[in-house]
Write an enzyme that holds these catalytic residues in place. Sequence first.
Site, PDB file in Angstrom:
ATOM      1  N   ARG A  19     -14.215 -16.434  20.602  1.00 16.44           N
ATOM      2  CA  ARG A  19     -12.809 -16.746  20.886  1.00 16.44           C
ATOM      3  C   ARG A  19     -11.993 -15.498  20.580  1.00 16.44           C
ATOM      4  O   ARG A  19     -12.276 -14.784  19.606  1.00 16.44           O
ATOM      5  CB  ARG A  19     -12.315 -17.915  20.026  1.00 16.44           C
ATOM      6  CG  ARG A  19     -12.818 -19.273  20.456  1.00 16.44           C
ATOM      7  CD  ARG A  19     -12.217 -19.709  21.811  1.00 16.44           C
ATOM      8  NE  ARG A  19     -12.631 -21.039  22.215  1.00 16.44           N
ATOM      9  CZ  ARG A  19     -13.656 -21.307  23.037  1.00 16.44           C
ATOM     10  NH1 ARG A  19     -14.386 -20.337  23.543  1.00 16.44           N
ATOM     11  NH2 ARG A  19     -13.933 -22.565  23.368  1.00 16.44           N
ATOM     12  N   GLU A  34      -5.006 -15.403  25.519  1.00 12.98           N
ATOM     13  CA  GLU A  34      -5.443 -15.682  26.878  1.00 12.98           C
ATOM     14  C   GLU A  34      -4.383 -16.449  27.636  1.00 12.98           C
ATOM     15  O   GLU A  34      -3.791 -17.361  27.046  1.00 12.98           O
ATOM     16  CB  GLU A  34      -6.752 -16.502  26.829  1.00 12.98           C
ATOM     17  CG  GLU A  34      -7.948 -15.640  27.181  1.00 12.98           C
ATOM     18  CD  GLU A  34      -9.253 -16.353  26.966  1.00 12.98           C
ATOM     19  OE1 GLU A  34      -9.504 -17.301  27.698  1.00 12.98           O
ATOM     20  OE2 GLU A  34      -9.998 -15.947  26.064  1.00 12.98           O
ATOM     21  N   HIS A  45     -13.269 -14.669  30.542  1.00 12.89           N
ATOM     22  CA  HIS A  45     -13.834 -15.860  29.894  1.00 12.89           C
ATOM     23  C   HIS A  45     -14.850 -16.567  30.807  1.00 12.89           C
ATOM     24  O   HIS A  45     -14.692 -17.746  31.127  1.00 12.89           O
ATOM     25  CB  HIS A  45     -12.702 -16.817  29.476  1.00 12.89           C
ATOM     26  CG  HIS A  45     -13.092 -17.729  28.345  1.00 12.89           C
ATOM     27  ND1 HIS A  45     -12.175 -18.227  27.446  1.00 12.89           N
ATOM     28  CD2 HIS A  45     -14.291 -18.242  27.967  1.00 12.89           C
ATOM     29  CE1 HIS A  45     -12.803 -19.008  26.575  1.00 12.89           C
ATOM     30  NE2 HIS A  45     -14.087 -19.027  26.872  1.00 12.89           N
TER      31      HIS A  45
END
Length: 369
Positions: free
Chosen positions: A256, A285, A303
């Site tokens: 993450r 993000e 991602h």
Amino acid sequence: MAKPVSIEVWNPNGKYRVISTKPMPGTRWINLLIDQDCRLEICTQKKTILSVEDIIALIGEKCDGVIGQLTEDWGEVLFSALSRAGGKAFSNMAVGYNNVDVNAATKYGVSVGNTPGVLTETTAELAASLSVAAARRIVEADEFMRAGLYDGWLPHLFVGNLLKGQTVGVIGAGRIGSAYARMMVISLTLLTYGEFLKANGEQPVTWKRAATMEEVLREADLISLHPILDKTTYHLINKERLSIMKKEAILVNCSRGPVVDEVALVEHLKENPMFRVGLDVFEDEPYMKPGLADMKNAIVVPHIASASKWTREGMATLAALNVLGKIKGYPIWSNPNQVEPFLNENSPPPAACPSIVNAKALGLTASKL
Ligand SMILES: O=C(O)[C@H](O)CO
């Protein structure tokens, strides 16, 4: 007042109303739901990240369960809305659930599903790809070719790092981290590979569990991050820790974004041109911190670590079955890492929820299967 959102409806007369906040890959997950008397509504809004208001509008007055995405903020507001609508089931279409306030869900009696066991190898493969791509400067070299800049072989052209014989550090050696470690020893067991190397008069591959993270950071030539994101791992890699890494090290992050202090990382990349990173995830993000996109020593991808067809279809199936299972009152699958029986297209899935993270807190029973 929330705006109406566009939806696609399957099996309009189904007894249970299930929402998916996004279209998901494959059709098996759809068929599994509609065959079990669900009316399925899939949000088709042309907006990548749905707001809390959008999702409240989707939930409406009556909703039995929701399949959501890791980009959505599933907290008190949404779980209370779902509970008011009679809903008792939610599943993230992801293994990570840092976007979900599990305590809030438990407070409203809502189960929280996730999708382990189906994206381990896929994610590890991307981490391994980023490792090699960063070491051998593949993306930079590709851009160079496309720009028509190649005018002949040169001794210094895109010289990178040789991974053979290097020290690989894995931070967060859970399912994905361990799979990555396995891949980085070329898919042979350490023992067999070690013996093979020895027989060839080469240094065998060895491994050890480091006593501290600092030891890994100091010693490794390549480090891959695989921890979960929580309070303890936020900015785990910060300015200070970057500074103890080798100047020519490679850092890969497929976990993450907030595990890395991205502002500090950009500074570090500027000051250490031979330090390289491969990033699948970002702190804010979908945005990157200023300067990151300009860094030649960074490879950035959006991602996509779990983005293989088989994995994404599997994630959709597991998420749908988490919601369906709770609606039907099924027990919880005993080993959420062994989910193959749910993914076999040739037989009906077990009557169980594949993975519910707050099963214990909700007092849900475990499956005997
Ligand atoms: O948590 C997950 O499942 C991944 O980040 C999705 O790729």
